[in-house]
Design a protein around this motif. Structure first.
Motif, PDB file in Angstrom:
ATOM      1  N   SER A  17       0.840  -1.206   0.000  1.00  0.00           N
ATOM      2  CA  SER A  17       0.000   0.000   0.000  1.00  0.00           C
ATOM      3  C   SER A  17       0.869   1.248   0.000  1.00  0.00           C
ATOM      4  O   SER A  17       1.987   1.245   0.533  1.00  0.00           O
ATOM      5  CB  SER A  17      -0.905   0.021   1.227  1.00  0.00           C
ATOM      6  OG  SER A  17      -1.791  -1.076   1.248  1.00  0.00           O
ATOM      7  N   ARG A  66      -9.673  -1.006  -4.879  1.00  0.00           N
ATOM      8  CA  ARG A  66      -8.299  -0.997  -4.351  1.00  0.00           C
ATOM      9  C   ARG A  66      -7.832   0.401  -3.973  1.00  0.00           C
ATOM     10  O   ARG A  66      -7.062   0.564  -3.038  1.00  0.00           O
ATOM     11  CB  ARG A  66      -7.334  -1.585  -5.394  1.00  0.00           C
ATOM     12  CG  ARG A  66      -7.645  -3.010  -5.795  1.00  0.00           C
ATOM     13  CD  ARG A  66      -6.543  -3.602  -6.673  1.00  0.00           C
ATOM     14  NE  ARG A  66      -6.380  -2.864  -7.917  1.00  0.00           N
ATOM     15  CZ  ARG A  66      -5.238  -2.292  -8.290  1.00  0.00           C
ATOM     16  NH1 ARG A  66      -4.166  -2.359  -7.512  1.00  0.00           N
ATOM     17  NH2 ARG A  66      -5.161  -1.660  -9.457  1.00  0.00           N
ATOM     18  N   GLN A  81      -5.397   6.756  -1.465  1.00  0.00           N
ATOM     19  CA  GLN A  81      -4.951   5.556  -0.766  1.00  0.00           C
ATOM     20  C   GLN A  81      -4.954   4.393  -1.750  1.00  0.00           C
ATOM     21  O   GLN A  81      -6.003   4.091  -2.333  1.00  0.00           O
ATOM     22  CB  GLN A  81      -5.872   5.254   0.414  1.00  0.00           C
ATOM     23  CG  GLN A  81      -5.519   3.986   1.169  1.00  0.00           C
ATOM     24  CD  GLN A  81      -4.196   4.080   1.901  1.00  0.00           C
ATOM     25  OE1 GLN A  81      -3.927   5.081   2.541  1.00  0.00           O
ATOM     26  NE2 GLN A  81      -3.381   3.035   1.814  1.00  0.00           N
ATOM     27  N   ASN A  83      -4.226   0.449  -2.207  1.00  0.00           N
ATOM     28  CA  ASN A  83      -4.030  -0.842  -1.565  1.00  0.00           C
ATOM     29  C   ASN A  83      -3.944  -1.948  -2.613  1.00  0.00           C
ATOM     30  O   ASN A  83      -4.331  -1.756  -3.768  1.00  0.00           O
ATOM     31  CB  ASN A  83      -5.176  -1.136  -0.598  1.00  0.00           C
ATOM     32  CG  ASN A  83      -5.275  -0.134   0.517  1.00  0.00           C
ATOM     33  OD1 ASN A  83      -4.275   0.414   0.977  1.00  0.00           O
ATOM     34  ND2 ASN A  83      -6.500   0.118   0.962  1.00  0.00           N
ATOM     35  N   SER A  84      -3.468  -3.098  -2.193  1.00  0.00           N
ATOM     36  CA  SER A  84      -3.356  -4.269  -3.079  1.00  0.00           C
ATOM     37  C   SER A  84      -2.682  -3.894  -4.394  1.00  0.00           C
ATOM     38  O   SER A  84      -3.166  -4.226  -5.485  1.00  0.00           O
ATOM     39  CB  SER A  84      -4.752  -4.855  -3.342  1.00  0.00           C
ATOM     40  OG  SER A  84      -5.369  -5.232  -2.135  1.00  0.00           O
TER      41      SER A  84
END
Length: 115
Positions: A17, A66, A81, A83-84
């Motif tokens: 992340s 994500r 943000q 993520n993944s």
């Protein structure tokens, strides 16, 4: 005049992340939102996420679920943000502001995702 300052890029492994931020300076009241774009080597710049200061968001299909755009405590700071993360997310990420025909870009921040 509007100036955008980005931060938060870096290198992570697949599944990691990162959080990018974009702060707006100058004639901030002119704009009502910020967009995030990215450009990978040899590819065109593409829209990743769009955000308006009244809270509306829109995401590219490739990042839905994500990536999340949000506003900080300070109205004119917007976060992305991520993520993944996947190797295909590797790119230079830019924030963009627009008012009428005027467009302003941040300096870009590199995101590198290794497998």
């Amino acid at each position: 005049q509007v100036r955008l300052a980005e931060s938060g890029g870096g290198s992570v492994q697949t599944g990691g992340s990162l959080r990018l931020s974009c702060s707006v300076y100058g004639s901030r009241s002119l704009i009502n939102g910020l967009d995030w774009y990215r450009q990978a080597p040899g590819k065109e710049r593409e829209l990743v996420a769009a955000f308006t200061f009244d809270g509306r968001t829109n995401y590219a299909d490739s990042v839905k679920g994500r990536f999340t755009v949000s506003r900080g405590d300070e109205k004119y700071t917007v976060y992305l943000q991520m993520n993944s993360l996947k190797p295909e997310d590797t790119a230079v990420y830019y924030c963009k502001a627009q008012w009428a025909q005027h467009i302003w870009w941040g300096q870009g921040t590199q995101v590198t995702v290794s497998s």
